[in-house]
Design an enzyme around this catalytic site. Structure first.
Site, PDB file in Angstrom:
ATOM      1  N   LYS A  76      15.335  14.964  95.454  1.00  0.00           N
ATOM      2  CA  LYS A  76      14.189  15.755  95.000  1.00  0.00           C
ATOM      3  C   LYS A  76      13.971  16.934  95.945  1.00  0.00           C
ATOM      4  O   LYS A  76      14.139  16.796  97.162  1.00  0.00           O
ATOM      5  CB  LYS A  76      12.950  14.850  94.984  1.00  0.00           C
ATOM      6  CG  LYS A  76      11.702  15.453  94.370  1.00  0.00           C
ATOM      7  CD  LYS A  76      10.583  14.403  94.341  1.00  0.00           C
ATOM      8  CE  LYS A  76       9.302  14.934  93.738  1.00  0.00           C
ATOM      9  NZ  LYS A  76       8.235  13.886  93.709  1.00  0.00           N
ATOM     10  N   SER A 171       5.929  13.108  89.502  1.00  0.00           N
ATOM     11  CA  SER A 171       6.482  14.427  89.700  1.00  0.00           C
ATOM     12  C   SER A 171       7.998  14.431  89.948  1.00  0.00           C
ATOM     13  O   SER A 171       8.597  15.497  89.956  1.00  0.00           O
ATOM     14  CB  SER A 171       5.795  15.113  90.874  1.00  0.00           C
ATOM     15  OG  SER A 171       6.055  14.390  92.073  1.00  0.00           O
ATOM     16  N   SER A 195       4.687   8.933  91.443  1.00  0.00           N
ATOM     17  CA  SER A 195       5.637  10.003  91.129  1.00  0.00           C
ATOM     18  C   SER A 195       7.087   9.566  90.970  1.00  0.00           C
ATOM     19  O   SER A 195       7.894  10.330  90.446  1.00  0.00           O
ATOM     20  CB  SER A 195       5.564  11.106  92.188  1.00  0.00           C
ATOM     21  OG  SER A 195       4.472  11.936  91.923  1.00  0.00           O
TER      22      SER A 195
END
EC number: 6.3.5.7
Lengths: 524, 102
Positions: A76, A171, A195
């Site tokens: 990420k 996210s 997330s």
């Protein structure tokens, strides 16, 4: 080959059925042909191929570094990576190149993993859709699956088809989409309020949030320091255990990692659940929970009951205040964390040279989106001298009550809690953006953030497809630092339910004018 | 109050939506007051029952000036360059002209 699990492909590498370079190239070309998903922010083609080459040499010498050697992974874009841009999907960090690797990234590289690139997210990981970053929204690979297309026929023209695609959740949506679309074998996400688990549920992959303090946060750009943990996204529970084993353990650079030695573990194949006590927290039957998910949840409970486990209803009475408490603590920590972005040392700097303060203000106005600015502002409000006691301290007290709820339930003999991960399956993007980010996060994190408040390990397991042909996940929450038990139970469950594999159709069928250049490229 | 807040946060939010969003966030947070927290200690960290790890106070890294400066947009020799300090952010009504002049 690309659809295999991490452990399977690792075996293939070992036996020489595929070389690290071949594997890396195939992943890279799939990333290209699926670029319309917008899962990756940066593809590190050159360094990835170099890493694969190094790995290949080790295999040729007969000295691979371990299970992860030669395995293509993605990270990420809120983990620092030396030499590769780290943006947090924000203008504030566009072009920022960290001088160091996050500890988790370093550990993966040290074990021979091949870093394909950095994945998309909500700006600074603030969101639950992966829709609020500067690189645009991530598209859920299941939007292009045969399963979804069959259940949800396009309304009429191709124009409508374009608006039918569903969000990944967030996210860490880019990481979830990357694992789900077979462009990598494992990905790192982060989990502050859900997330990692939320997009895992929506994309039909396994999402693990380890216990707070088990994995180093050094180099993970902080959102809420007291809750952030690196998350792990994989295709199956066994793979999650492998990645966890390679990452866990004390880091001198993160004082919040515990010093107990962590022994990497393999999960047994034969699992006996008869001695288990599974708790079903009644408060997770939250308003807005879809009837479909409710039914799956009780079916899952029955599965355990039928196998001889003790399944009891339990109560976590402060659950309904958890999301409010989370909102206050999150914005307060965000306000203080984001103070570091002032334009002086790194990141965006506005062309304003009137005064230091005006340069700060202009930089932050230009660098942050509305969501980030909004959270900074509310956080500062809750931290004002006259509000501090009333909001911040109050929220910290409620946090203790929430954590105590778990302590009581686990103290009463419950081993694992079973809950839904999300209220519903993924919604189409066009529908998602009708609500603002705060409202959305309050709805979407409702079942996941309590585990962060209490620091507990939790995992989302893909369970079934909804009526619309989209993945639904269920969540297991375990005792602190009892990852082995949690993953063992999760693996047993995974084996029982046999979640279907995504059937991705050819890219050309759904490409639209924006993605003309990808026409005729097939998915695999 | 809003001036003070904006000054602390160093972000501009002074538009209708920004104020509205803040109001909503506060309203949402107000639900916390329904919870009875009499006698409850605030919780800072979930690791509160463990000893906090302190490493030896030794220098382990350094000599990375060049690397650290690499990401700064304005610098002179080994320094980050900031515009003149100690000039407070102007009040809203003066802001427009202030910003335009630079």
């Amino acid at each position: 080959m690309l659809r295999a699990s991490l452990r399977e492909v690792s075996a293939a590498l070992k036996e020489g059925r595929v070389t690290p370079t071949e594997l890396c190239q195939r992943c890279l070309s799939l990333i290209k042909s699926t670029s319309f998903l917008n899962a990756y922010v940066t593809v590190a083609e050159e360094t990835a191929l170099k890493q694969a080459e190094e790995s290949e040499k080790r295999y040729r010498r007969g000295q691979p570094l371990g299970v992860l050697d030669g395995i293509p992974i993605a990270v990420k874009d809120n983990f620092n990576t030396a030499g590769i841009e780290t943006t947090c999907a924000s203008n504030m960090l566009k072009g920022y190149i960290s001088p160091y690797n996050a500890t988790v990234v370093q550990k993966l590289l040290d074990q021979g993993a091949v870093l394909l690139g950095k994945t998309n997210l909500d700006e600074f990981a603030m969101g639950s859709g992966s829709t609020d970053g500067i690189f645009g929204p991530v598209r859920n690979p299941w939007s292009y699956s045969r399963q979804y297309k069959e259940k949800t026929p396009p309304k009429s023209s191709s124009e409508n088809e374009e608006s039918d695609w569903v969000i990944t959740g967030g996210s860490s949506g880019g990481s979830a989409a990357a694992v789900s679309s077979f462009t990598c074998f494992a990905a790192l996400g982060s989990d502050t309020g859900g997330s990692t688990r939320n997009p895992a549920a929506h994309c039909g992959v396994v999402g693990l949030k380890p216990t707070y303090g088990l994995i180093s946060r050094h180099g993970l750009i902080p959102l809420v320091n007291s809750m952030d943990v690196p998350g792990i996204l994989t295709r199956c529970v066994d793979d999650a255990a492998v990645v966890l084993g390679s990452l866990a353990g004390h880091d001198p650079k993160d004082a919040t990692t515990i010093q107990d030695t962590f022994k990497p573990f393999e999960l047994p194949n034969l699992i006996d659940v008869r001695k288990l006590c599974i708790g079903i927290p009644k408060e997770y039957h939250a308003p807005g929970l879809s009837s479909e998910i409710l039914a799956l949840w009780s079916k899952a409970a029955d599965l355990f009951k039928d196998a001889g486990a003790k399944v009891i209803e339990v109560s976590l009475p402060h659950t309904c205040y958890s999301i409010v408490c989370y909102h206050v603590l999150c914005t307060a920590e965000v306000a203080s964390n984001m103070a570091r972005f002032d334009g002086l040392e790194y990141g965006h700097r506005a062309d304003m040279n009137k005064s230091t303060e005006s340069m700060y203000a202009a930089t932050r106005r230009e660098g942050f989106n509305d969501v980030v600015r909004g959270r900074i502002l509310s956080g500062n409000y809750f931290l004002l001298k006259q509000n501090y006691e009333n909001y911040f301290i109050k929220a910290q007290k409620v946090r203790r009550l929430i954590a105590n709820d778990f302590v009581k339930v686990f103290g009463s003999g419950v081993d694992i809690l079973l809950t839904p991960t999300t209220l519903s399956d993924a919604v189409p993007y066009m529908e998602f953006i009708k609500e603002d980010n705060r409202t959305r996060s309050a709805q979407d994190d409702i079942l996941t953030q309590a585990a962060n408040m209490a620091g507990l390990p939790a995992i989302s397991i893909p369970t079934a497809l909804s009526k619309r042909g989209l993945p639904v996940g269920l969540q297991f929450i375990g005792h602190s630092f009892q990852e082995k038990q949690l993953l063992t139970v999760a693996k047993w469950f995974e084996k029982q339910i046999k979640f279907p594999m995504i059937q991705l159709e050819e890219v050309k069928r759904h490409d639209c004018s924006v993605f003309q250049h990808q026409k005729s490229v097939s998915f695999l | 109050m809003l001036d003070h807040l904006e000054h602390l946060a160093l972000v501009d939010f002074r538009n209708v939506e920004g104020v509205e969003r803040l109001q909503k966030a506060i309203q949402f947070a107000d639900q916390l007051h329904e919870v009875d927290t009499e006698g409850v200690e605030p919780m800072d960290s979930v690791l509160e029952d463990r000893c906090l790890y302190l490493r030896e106070d030794d220098v382990t890294e350094g000599n990375c000036t060049k690397e650290l400066l690499k990401n700064a947009r304005e610098k002179i020799e080994e320094y980050f360059v900031a515009p003149p300090g100690n000039i407070p952010l102007p009040k809203l009504e003066e802001r427009e002209t202030f910003l335009q002049r630079s």
